[in-house]
Design an enzyme around this catalytic site. Sequence first.
Site, PDB file in Angstrom:
ATOM      1  N   ARG A 113     -65.149 -20.213 -11.721  1.00  0.00           N
ATOM      2  CA  ARG A 113     -64.930 -21.568 -12.288  1.00  0.00           C
ATOM      3  C   ARG A 113     -64.309 -21.545 -13.688  1.00  0.00           C
ATOM      4  NH1 ARG A 113     -69.940 -22.193  -9.821  1.00  0.00           N
ATOM      5  NH2 ARG A 113     -69.713 -23.250  -7.819  1.00  0.00           N
ATOM      6  N   LYS A 135     -49.054 -24.444 -18.264  1.00  0.00           N
ATOM      7  CA  LYS A 135     -48.827 -24.703 -16.836  1.00  0.00           C
ATOM      8  C   LYS A 135     -49.029 -23.402 -16.083  1.00  0.00           C
ATOM      9  CE  LYS A 135     -45.274 -28.295 -16.735  1.00  0.00           C
ATOM     10  NZ  LYS A 135     -43.888 -28.508 -16.269  1.00  0.00           N
ATOM     11  N   GLU A 177     -32.566 -20.733 -21.425  1.00  0.00           N
ATOM     12  CA  GLU A 177     -33.665 -21.562 -21.960  1.00  0.00           C
ATOM     13  C   GLU A 177     -33.618 -21.616 -23.487  1.00  0.00           C
ATOM     14  OE1 GLU A 177     -35.569 -23.569 -20.320  1.00  0.00           O
ATOM     15  OE2 GLU A 177     -35.548 -22.827 -18.251  1.00  0.00           O
ATOM     16  N   LYS A 219     -41.187 -25.905 -28.186  1.00  0.00           N
ATOM     17  CA  LYS A 219     -42.089 -26.122 -27.049  1.00  0.00           C
ATOM     18  C   LYS A 219     -43.483 -26.515 -27.537  1.00  0.00           C
ATOM     19  CE  LYS A 219     -43.252 -25.197 -22.464  1.00  0.00           C
ATOM     20  NZ  LYS A 219     -43.232 -24.352 -21.291  1.00  0.00           N
ATOM     21  N   GLU A 229     -47.377 -33.620 -19.434  1.00  0.00           N
ATOM     22  CA  GLU A 229     -46.045 -34.033 -18.983  1.00  0.00           C
ATOM     23  C   GLU A 229     -46.010 -35.455 -18.438  1.00  0.00           C
ATOM     24  OE1 GLU A 229     -43.747 -30.902 -17.147  1.00  0.00           O
ATOM     25  OE2 GLU A 229     -42.638 -32.382 -16.010  1.00  0.00           O
ATOM     26  N   ARG A 233     -42.649 -34.720 -22.748  1.00  0.00           N
ATOM     27  CA  ARG A 233     -42.430 -33.348 -22.269  1.00  0.00           C
ATOM     28  C   ARG A 233     -41.294 -33.267 -21.249  1.00  0.00           C
ATOM     29  NH1 ARG A 233     -47.373 -29.108 -20.995  1.00  0.00           N
ATOM     30  NH2 ARG A 233     -46.125 -27.377 -20.275  1.00  0.00           N
ATOM     31  N   ASN A 237     -36.846 -30.718 -19.408  1.00  0.00           N
ATOM     32  CA  ASN A 237     -36.111 -30.564 -18.148  1.00  0.00           C
ATOM     33  C   ASN A 237     -34.608 -30.738 -18.318  1.00  0.00           C
ATOM     34  OD1 ASN A 237     -38.397 -30.057 -16.567  1.00  0.00           O
ATOM     35  ND2 ASN A 237     -38.887 -32.233 -16.590  1.00  0.00           N
ATOM     36  N   HIS A 240     -32.204 -29.119 -15.938  1.00  0.00           N
ATOM     37  CA  HIS A 240     -32.994 -28.582 -14.827  1.00  0.00           C
ATOM     38  C   HIS A 240     -32.770 -29.295 -13.496  1.00  0.00           C
ATOM     39  CE1 HIS A 240     -34.876 -26.169 -17.865  1.00  0.00           C
ATOM     40  NE2 HIS A 240     -35.680 -25.607 -16.983  1.00  0.00           N
ATOM     41  N   HIS A 244     -31.887 -26.886 -10.720  1.00  0.00           N
ATOM     42  CA  HIS A 244     -32.700 -26.644  -9.516  1.00  0.00           C
ATOM     43  C   HIS A 244     -31.859 -26.822  -8.252  1.00  0.00           C
ATOM     44  CE1 HIS A 244     -36.668 -27.567 -11.815  1.00  0.00           C
ATOM     45  NE2 HIS A 244     -36.386 -26.283 -11.818  1.00  0.00           N
ATOM     46  N   HIS A 257     -32.563 -18.461 -12.798  1.00  0.00           N
ATOM     47  CA  HIS A 257     -32.965 -19.802 -13.230  1.00  0.00           C
ATOM     48  C   HIS A 257     -32.240 -20.275 -14.500  1.00  0.00           C
ATOM     49  CE1 HIS A 257     -35.556 -23.229 -14.010  1.00  0.00           C
ATOM     50  NE2 HIS A 257     -35.804 -22.740 -15.220  1.00  0.00           N
TER      51      HIS A 257
HETATM   52  N1  LIG Z   1     -45.568 -22.036 -16.731  1.00  0.00           N
HETATM   53  C1  LIG Z   1     -44.444 -22.506 -17.181  1.00  0.00           C
HETATM   54  O1  LIG Z   1     -44.404 -23.434 -18.012  1.00  0.00           O
HETATM   55  C2  LIG Z   1     -43.161 -21.904 -16.707  1.00  0.00           C
HETATM   56  C3  LIG Z   1     -41.960 -22.207 -17.358  1.00  0.00           C
HETATM   57  C4  LIG Z   1     -40.804 -21.575 -16.921  1.00  0.00           C
HETATM   58  C5  LIG Z   1     -40.837 -20.692 -15.856  1.00  0.00           C
HETATM   59  N2  LIG Z   1     -42.036 -20.437 -15.245  1.00  0.00           N
HETATM   60  C6  LIG Z   1     -42.103 -19.500 -14.122  1.00  0.00           C
HETATM   61  O2  LIG Z   1     -41.767 -18.209 -14.613  1.00  0.00           O
HETATM   62  C7  LIG Z   1     -41.235 -17.430 -13.528  1.00  0.00           C
HETATM   63  C8  LIG Z   1     -39.995 -16.749 -14.022  1.00  0.00           C
HETATM   64  O3  LIG Z   1     -40.333 -15.919 -15.092  1.00  0.00           O
HETATM   65  P1  LIG Z   1     -39.511 -14.574 -15.378  1.00  0.00           P
HETATM   66  O4  LIG Z   1     -38.075 -14.903 -15.432  1.00  0.00           O
HETATM   67  O5  LIG Z   1     -40.151 -13.901 -16.512  1.00  0.00           O
HETATM   68  O6  LIG Z   1     -39.715 -13.777 -13.996  1.00  0.00           O
HETATM   69  P2  LIG Z   1     -40.561 -12.468 -13.612  1.00  0.00           P
HETATM   70  O7  LIG Z   1     -41.930 -12.526 -14.093  1.00  0.00           O
HETATM   71  O8  LIG Z   1     -40.319 -12.278 -12.160  1.00  0.00           O
HETATM   72  O9  LIG Z   1     -39.816 -11.334 -14.430  1.00  0.00           O
HETATM   73  C9  LIG Z   1     -38.476 -11.016 -14.109  1.00  0.00           C
HETATM   74  C10 LIG Z   1     -38.316  -9.540 -13.754  1.00  0.00           C
HETATM   75  O10 LIG Z   1     -38.296  -8.792 -14.961  1.00  0.00           O
HETATM   76  C11 LIG Z   1     -39.276  -7.764 -14.909  1.00  0.00           C
HETATM   77  N3  LIG Z   1     -39.717  -7.599 -16.281  1.00  0.00           N
HETATM   78  C12 LIG Z   1     -40.441  -8.464 -17.036  1.00  0.00           C
HETATM   79  N4  LIG Z   1     -40.542  -8.015 -18.288  1.00  0.00           N
HETATM   80  C13 LIG Z   1     -39.871  -6.852 -18.343  1.00  0.00           C
HETATM   81  C14 LIG Z   1     -39.577  -5.916 -19.360  1.00  0.00           C
HETATM   82  N5  LIG Z   1     -39.965  -6.127 -20.613  1.00  0.00           N
HETATM   83  N6  LIG Z   1     -38.867  -4.809 -19.055  1.00  0.00           N
HETATM   84  C15 LIG Z   1     -38.411  -4.599 -17.784  1.00  0.00           C
HETATM   85  N7  LIG Z   1     -38.623  -5.459 -16.778  1.00  0.00           N
HETATM   86  C16 LIG Z   1     -39.353  -6.566 -17.057  1.00  0.00           C
HETATM   87  C17 LIG Z   1     -40.309  -8.233 -13.933  1.00  0.00           C
HETATM   88  O11 LIG Z   1     -41.015  -7.161 -13.366  1.00  0.00           O
HETATM   89  C18 LIG Z   1     -39.432  -8.954 -12.913  1.00  0.00           C
HETATM   90  O12 LIG Z   1     -38.873  -8.019 -12.017  1.00  0.00           O
HETATM   91  C19 LIG Z   1     -40.992 -18.397 -12.394  1.00  0.00           C
HETATM   92  O13 LIG Z   1     -41.974 -18.215 -11.427  1.00  0.00           O
HETATM   93  C20 LIG Z   1     -41.127 -19.774 -13.033  1.00  0.00           C
HETATM   94  O14 LIG Z   1     -41.598 -20.752 -12.126  1.00  0.00           O
HETATM   95  C21 LIG Z   1     -43.182 -21.016 -15.649  1.00  0.00           C
END
Ligand SMILES: NC(=O)c1ccc[n+]([C@@H]2O[C@H](COP(=O)([O-])OP(=O)(O)OC[C@H]3O[C@@H](n4cnc5c(N)ncnc54)[C@H](O)[C@@H]3O)[C@@H](O)[C@H]2O)c1
Length: 351
Positions: A113, A135, A177, A219, A229, A233, A237, A240, A244, A257
């Site tokens: 929990r 999030k 971003e 942010k 949001e 907030r 987007n 986006h 998307h 992305h």
């Molecule tokens: N919570 C939120 O507010 C929010 C906002 C934006 C995106 N997201 C989410 O984040 C995700 C995308 O994040 P991401 O782009 O970091 O993807 P990810 O976590 O898949 O990382 C991208 C790739 O890079 C590798 N990697 C990460 N750090 C590394 C490093 N320092 N050295 C070598 N390799 C490394 C990972 O293993 C992976 O293969 C999506 O699922 C998206 O929905 C969430």
Amino acid sequence: MSHTLRVETEPPYDVQVGEDLLGRVAGFVSRYSAVAVVSDENVSPLYLSRLGELAKGTVVRVRPGEASKSFATLERVLNELIAAKLGRDACLVALGGGVIGDLCGLAAALYKRGVDFVQCPTSLLAQVDASVGGKTAVNLPLGKNLAGVFQQPLAVFADVTTLATLPEHEYVSGLGEVLKSALLAGEDDLAALEASAVELVDREPEALEGAVLRSVALKARVVAEDPRELGPRKQLNLGHTFGHAIEHIAGFGVVPHGVAVAAGIGMAMEHASKLGVLQDGALPERVAQLSRQLGLPASLLDLEERFDLAFPEAQLVESMGFDKKNDGGEVRLVLPVRAGEVAVDAHFGGF
Ligand SMILES: NC(=O)c1ccc[n+]([C@@H]2O[C@H](COP(=O)([O-])OP(=O)(O)OC[C@H]3O[C@@H](n4cnc5c(N)ncnc54)[C@H](O)[C@@H]3O)[C@@H](O)[C@H]2O)c1
């Protein structure tokens, strides 16, 4: 060098940005009876040891990539925490990109929990965006991020030295971003990004620290104003809705992305200009130039040429209709007015 920014949510928390920060995490969580690290198989061999004694404790590793944001992986993570006999006074540490942050955050919200968790983002996208704001989510077969909760971390340690090993396409995606944040933050941030674009492309630590700090500051400000949001907030987007649609049409994973978001920003510029929303006529060319300097597409055409793909308008319109940010089925856009000002909930008048 490191800097600390406070996110004024309930409860508030600090985001540290700088070099060699991972060594501080063990001390920060020393008051917990048990700590478990959640990471992926790319990141853990590179950076787990930097967490010092935490590396010798419970470590849950998942496969790298979006497919790990699933209920099946979430269940496995929770089972491994139970098997390690973690109590309710434990703390989780997310070491990885946005996938790990979203997954570990949700696991922390659900485990017995709810337990605390700390974000140690290692991708540029996670440092400038995903790790701040609370999030968390996993994906469902019908779409991304459809099951999750708001759960603010206890702290964020954004160590920019980890970005040295990030694959190029992931790094450039994060820059999309960064561009969005600078445009939303205003003239000072946009000018600072223009001034440091060359160093940023070369991943120079000082430039990285500045870009991550400014993006996090934007942010943090927006999230504190609107943690769930409901209004302001939505400005995050920018780019986006088009982005998307691009990701969806290309097939998820084909266009990163942040790269899709950059093309989306170019499209939002065109749209704002056409609708008379844009007040600064020089902004589109300025942003297009900056995008290209950062290795990002400045328009849909740029993106089509780069990926050798076509995005027919009819398909884009259809895909934009599925965006979960839409209101009552009507496509709504965030459109730029000038640096530091956007119109949210703008009507999409077609191409
Ligand atoms: N919570 C939120 O507010 C929010 C906002 C934006 C995106 N997201 C989410 O984040 C995700 C995308 O994040 P991401 O782009 O970091 O993807 P990810 O976590 O898949 O990382 C991208 C790739 O890079 C590798 N990697 C990460 N750090 C590394 C490093 N320092 N050295 C070598 N390799 C490394 C990972 O293993 C992976 O293969 C999506 O699922 C998206 O929905 C969430």
